[in-house]
Motif scaffolding. Structure first.
Motif, short mmCIF file in Angstrom:
data_model
loop_
_atom_site.label_atom_id
_atom_site.label_comp_id
_atom_site.label_asym_id
_atom_site.label_seq_id
_atom_site.Cartn_x
_atom_site.Cartn_y
_atom_site.Cartn_z
N LEU A 146 11.30 38.79 -32.54
CA LEU A 146 11.51 40.00 -31.75
C LEU A 146 10.81 41.25 -32.25
CD1 LEU A 146 15.29 39.59 -30.91
CD2 LEU A 146 13.32 39.12 -29.45
N ALA A 147 10.43 41.31 -33.51
CA ALA A 147 9.87 42.54 -34.06
C ALA A 147 8.57 42.95 -33.36
CB ALA A 147 9.65 42.41 -35.56
N ALA A 148 7.64 42.04 -33.20
CA ALA A 148 6.36 42.39 -32.58
C ALA A 148 6.52 42.81 -31.12
CB ALA A 148 5.36 41.25 -32.72
N ILE A 206 9.22 34.41 -21.96
CA ILE A 206 9.54 33.29 -22.86
C ILE A 206 10.54 33.74 -23.94
CG2 ILE A 206 7.60 33.63 -24.43
CD1 ILE A 206 8.68 30.23 -23.16
N VAL A 207 10.43 34.99 -24.37
CA VAL A 207 11.37 35.52 -25.36
C VAL A 207 12.74 35.69 -24.73
CG1 VAL A 207 11.88 37.47 -26.89
CG2 VAL A 207 9.54 36.62 -26.71
N ARG A 208 12.77 36.19 -23.50
CA ARG A 208 14.06 36.36 -22.81
C ARG A 208 14.74 35.02 -22.56
NH1 ARG A 208 11.09 39.65 -19.37
NH2 ARG A 208 11.63 38.26 -17.65
N LEU A 209 13.96 33.97 -22.36
CA LEU A 209 14.56 32.64 -22.20
C LEU A 209 15.21 32.17 -23.50
CD1 LEU A 209 11.89 30.74 -20.08
CD2 LEU A 209 14.21 31.38 -19.39
N ALA A 210 14.59 32.50 -24.61
CA ALA A 210 15.08 32.04 -25.91
C ALA A 210 16.20 32.93 -26.48
CB ALA A 210 13.93 31.98 -26.91
N LYS A 269 19.11 35.69 -25.51
CA LYS A 269 19.91 36.30 -24.46
C LYS A 269 20.12 37.79 -24.75
CE LYS A 269 19.98 32.54 -22.35
NZ LYS A 269 18.81 32.40 -21.52
N GLU A 270 20.42 38.54 -23.69
CA GLU A 270 20.52 40.00 -23.81
C GLU A 270 21.52 40.42 -24.88
OE1 GLU A 270 20.67 43.88 -20.93
OE2 GLU A 270 21.82 42.12 -20.31
N HIS A 271 22.67 39.79 -24.93
CA HIS A 271 23.69 40.15 -25.92
C HIS A 271 23.14 40.03 -27.35
CE1 HIS A 271 27.61 40.62 -27.75
NE2 HIS A 271 27.40 39.52 -28.44
#
Length: 95
Positions: free
Chosen positions: A12-14, A62-66, A68-70
């Motif tokens: 998530l950092a990048a 692809i990041v959102r699939l892996a 979740k928002e929480h």
């Protein structure tokens, strides 16, 4: 659990740094506007949560699939100083 947190940081950092760079103008009002106000807002959980919720839909699909928002919101809350430090630096206005 520490390995999971490290893996999440790597994933998530990048993307988060890219979002912060691209959407600085939209994010700054959520943190009070200026550098000093933004630094103070980083201590405000509600303001940081608002920024995280704004940023989540901007992550690559692809990041959102892996992630979740929480989980993403918790990640931003726990790493706010590192992730949002670019927003707290005063920069000359471009406009």
């Amino acid at each position: 659990m520490h390995a999971d947190a490290s893996g999440l940081t790597d994933k998530l950092a990048a993307p988060m740094n890219a979002i912060v760079s691209r959407h600085r103008a939209a994010l700054m009002p959520m943190l009070g506007g200026s550098g000093p106000a933004a630094r103070a807002a980083l201590e405000n959980d509600e303001a940081v949560r608002k920024v995280a919720m704004f940023c989540y839909p901007l992550l690559p699909g692809i990041v959102r699939l892996a992630v979740k928002e929480h989980s993403f919101v918790n990640f931003v809350m726990n790493n706010r100083q590192h992730l949002l430090s670019r927003l707290t630096v005063d920069t000359p206005s471009a406009a």
